[in-house]
Design a protein around this motif. Sequence first.
Motif, PDB file in Angstrom:
ATOM      1  N   MET A 106       0.839  -1.182   0.000  1.00 19.57           N
ATOM      2  CA  MET A 106       0.000   0.000   0.000  1.00 19.57           C
ATOM      3  C   MET A 106       0.884   1.245   0.000  1.00 19.57           C
ATOM      4  N   LYS A 107       0.260   2.351  -0.396  1.00 24.61           N
ATOM      5  CA  LYS A 107       0.948   3.633  -0.456  1.00 24.61           C
ATOM      6  C   LYS A 107       0.375   4.564   0.619  1.00 24.61           C
ATOM      7  N   PHE A 108       1.272   5.041   1.491  1.00 25.21           N
ATOM      8  CA  PHE A 108       0.894   5.903   2.597  1.00 25.21           C
ATOM      9  C   PHE A 108       1.530   7.275   2.427  1.00 25.21           C
ATOM     10  N   GLY A 109       0.746   8.326   2.585  1.00 21.34           N
ATOM     11  CA  GLY A 109       1.255   9.686   2.523  1.00 21.34           C
ATOM     12  C   GLY A 109       1.094  10.383   3.856  1.00 21.34           C
ATOM     13  N   PHE A 110       2.117  11.168   4.195  1.00 23.95           N
ATOM     14  CA  PHE A 110       2.118  11.854   5.488  1.00 23.95           C
ATOM     15  C   PHE A 110       2.568  13.301   5.351  1.00 23.95           C
ATOM     16  N   ASP A 111       1.803  14.186   5.927  1.00 22.16           N
ATOM     17  CA  ASP A 111       2.280  15.528   6.194  1.00 22.16           C
ATOM     18  C   ASP A 111       3.300  15.370   7.323  1.00 22.16           C
ATOM     19  N   ILE A 112       4.137  16.354   7.548  1.00 18.23           N
ATOM     20  CA  ILE A 112       5.147  16.241   8.606  1.00 18.23           C
ATOM     21  C   ILE A 112       4.734  17.032   9.848  1.00 18.23           C
ATOM     22  N   ASP A 113       4.664  18.350   9.700  1.00 18.57           N
ATOM     23  CA  ASP A 113       4.433  19.231  10.852  1.00 18.57           C
ATOM     24  C   ASP A 113       3.038  19.044  11.430  1.00 18.57           C
ATOM     25  N   ASP A 114       2.998  18.745  12.716  1.00 15.77           N
ATOM     26  CA  ASP A 114       1.772  18.542  13.478  1.00 15.77           C
ATOM     27  C   ASP A 114       0.967  17.335  13.029  1.00 15.77           C
ATOM     28  N   THR A 115       1.618  16.492  12.241  1.00 17.17           N
ATOM     29  CA  THR A 115       1.049  15.203  11.886  1.00 17.17           C
ATOM     30  C   THR A 115       1.989  14.112  12.394  1.00 17.17           C
ATOM     31  N   LEU A 116       3.251  14.212  12.039  1.00 16.48           N
ATOM     32  CA  LEU A 116       4.264  13.269  12.532  1.00 16.48           C
ATOM     33  C   LEU A 116       5.085  13.850  13.674  1.00 16.48           C
ATOM     34  N   ILE A 117       5.299  15.152  13.640  1.00 13.80           N
ATOM     35  CA  ILE A 117       6.078  15.795  14.706  1.00 13.80           C
ATOM     36  C   ILE A 117       5.247  16.874  15.381  1.00 13.80           C
ATOM     37  N   ASN A 118       5.514  17.084  16.653  1.00 20.98           N
ATOM     38  CA  ASN A 118       4.731  17.986  17.487  1.00 20.98           C
ATOM     39  C   ASN A 118       5.278  19.420  17.389  1.00 20.98           C
ATOM     40  N   LEU A 119       5.274  19.956  16.182  1.00 16.16           N
ATOM     41  CA  LEU A 119       5.928  21.222  15.878  1.00 16.16           C
ATOM     42  C   LEU A 119       5.317  22.422  16.600  1.00 16.16           C
ATOM     43  N   ARG A 120       4.020  22.571  16.545  1.00 13.08           N
ATOM     44  CA  ARG A 120       3.390  23.746  17.155  1.00 13.08           C
ATOM     45  C   ARG A 120       3.604  23.793  18.659  1.00 13.08           C
ATOM     46  N   GLU A 121       3.464  22.647  19.320  1.00  6.79           N
ATOM     47  CA  GLU A 121       3.673  22.644  20.775  1.00  6.79           C
ATOM     48  C   GLU A 121       5.133  22.927  21.112  1.00  6.79           C
ATOM     49  N   PHE A 122       6.037  22.399  20.314  1.00  6.03           N
ATOM     50  CA  PHE A 122       7.453  22.679  20.510  1.00  6.03           C
ATOM     51  C   PHE A 122       7.703  24.181  20.358  1.00  6.03           C
ATOM     52  N   ALA A 123       7.142  24.782  19.312  1.00  5.60           N
ATOM     53  CA  ALA A 123       7.283  26.224  19.087  1.00  5.60           C
ATOM     54  C   ALA A 123       6.634  27.015  20.228  1.00  5.60           C
ATOM     55  N   PHE A 124       5.510  26.535  20.725  1.00  7.44           N
ATOM     56  CA  PHE A 124       4.825  27.192  21.839  1.00  7.44           C
ATOM     57  C   PHE A 124       5.756  27.328  23.044  1.00  7.44           C
ATOM     58  N   HIS A 125       6.472  26.267  23.363  1.00  7.83           N
ATOM     59  CA  HIS A 125       7.408  26.316  24.491  1.00  7.83           C
ATOM     60  C   HIS A 125       8.555  27.285  24.193  1.00  7.83           C
ATOM     61  N   LEU A 126       9.007  27.327  22.949  1.00  3.82           N
ATOM     62  CA  LEU A 126      10.053  28.287  22.572  1.00  3.82           C
ATOM     63  C   LEU A 126       9.542  29.731  22.715  1.00  3.82           C
ATOM     64  N   TYR A 127       8.316  29.970  22.295  1.00  6.53           N
ATOM     65  CA  TYR A 127       7.743  31.316  22.433  1.00  6.53           C
ATOM     66  C   TYR A 127       7.727  31.730  23.904  1.00  6.53           C
ATOM     67  N   ASN A 128       7.270  30.826  24.772  1.00  5.86           N
ATOM     68  CA  ASN A 128       7.258  31.131  26.208  1.00  5.86           C
ATOM     69  C   ASN A 128       8.654  31.529  26.675  1.00  5.86           C
ATOM     70  N   LYS A 129       9.636  30.759  26.271  1.00 11.46           N
ATOM     71  CA  LYS A 129      11.022  31.015  26.684  1.00 11.46           C
ATOM     72  C   LYS A 129      11.534  32.340  26.108  1.00 11.46           C
ATOM     73  N   LYS A 130      11.386  32.537  24.812  1.00  6.52           N
ATOM     74  CA  LYS A 130      11.924  33.731  24.145  1.00  6.52           C
ATOM     75  C   LYS A 130      11.211  35.007  24.577  1.00  6.52           C
ATOM     76  N   LEU A 131       9.916  34.916  24.854  1.00  8.23           N
ATOM     77  CA  LEU A 131       9.143  36.086  25.267  1.00  8.23           C
ATOM     78  C   LEU A 131       9.107  36.254  26.787  1.00  8.23           C
ATOM     79  N   ASN A 132       9.764  35.343  27.487  1.00  9.48           N
ATOM     80  CA  ASN A 132       9.799  35.352  28.952  1.00  9.48           C
ATOM     81  C   ASN A 132       8.377  35.389  29.525  1.00  9.48           C
ATOM     82  N   LYS A 133       7.565  34.462  29.014  1.00 10.13           N
ATOM     83  CA  LYS A 133       6.171  34.350  29.448  1.00 10.13           C
ATOM     84  C   LYS A 133       5.943  32.965  30.030  1.00 10.13           C
ATOM     85  N   ASN A 134       4.769  32.787  30.584  1.00 11.73           N
ATOM     86  CA  ASN A 134       4.391  31.491  31.131  1.00 11.73           C
ATOM     87  C   ASN A 134       2.940  31.189  30.736  1.00 11.73           C
ATOM     88  N   VAL A 135       2.680  31.213  29.418  1.00 12.34           N
ATOM     89  CA  VAL A 135       1.340  30.906  28.928  1.00 12.34           C
ATOM     90  C   VAL A 135       1.115  29.406  29.133  1.00 12.34           C
TER      91      VAL A 135
END
Length: 187
Positions: free
Chosen positions: A1-30
């Motif tokens: 069979m043939k399987f297709g995959f998006d990468i970001d936020d499908t295979l890897i947790n990109l947005r949540e990873f970026a969310f933690h970076l935003y907290n760190k870079k902006l010195n916030k605690n959202v």
Amino acid sequence: MKFGFDIDDTLINLREFAFHLYNKKLNKNVELTEFRALKTLEIHEAFGLDKEAGGKMWNSLAEEVYYSSCPAFEGAVETLQELESEGHEIYYITARKSEHGERTKKWLIENGFPVKDEHFYCGMRDHEKIETIRELELDYYFDDKPAVLETLLDIPTKVYAMDNSYNREMDIPRLTSWFELKEILSK
């Protein structure tokens, strides 16, 4: 069979990873609960940023977001490795900008994903991504983005949404974990 995959936020947790970076870079605690309630792909609103400031923030962190230690969703690597070992074809179809293509392939390989050059498609707008999926005549396709998923519902490919807060309004089969794929395939 043939399987297709998006990468970001499908295979890897990109947005949540970026969310933690935003907290760190902006010195916030959202709180993570605020992230998990977002109804948009973009995460800037949780930090009080408008679209322009959010875009600048994302672009300033792109290198770190895409190529550092962003984690795969639990079971994603093992699931794709198992599919490949069973003789299935694995295709990656990402809207990441084409200048990220070679580094993205390298990152995927370094993180255990099975990648073949001729099965890697990068740098497409949504409508181009959709055409690629159709032309490949995939048996299954997995993505998170509503704009892509909605346009694939009339093709023979079995389309699944990777469950995210911004796509829950869609009436479409979905995965909440990569461990569910075996059950789906056994039906």
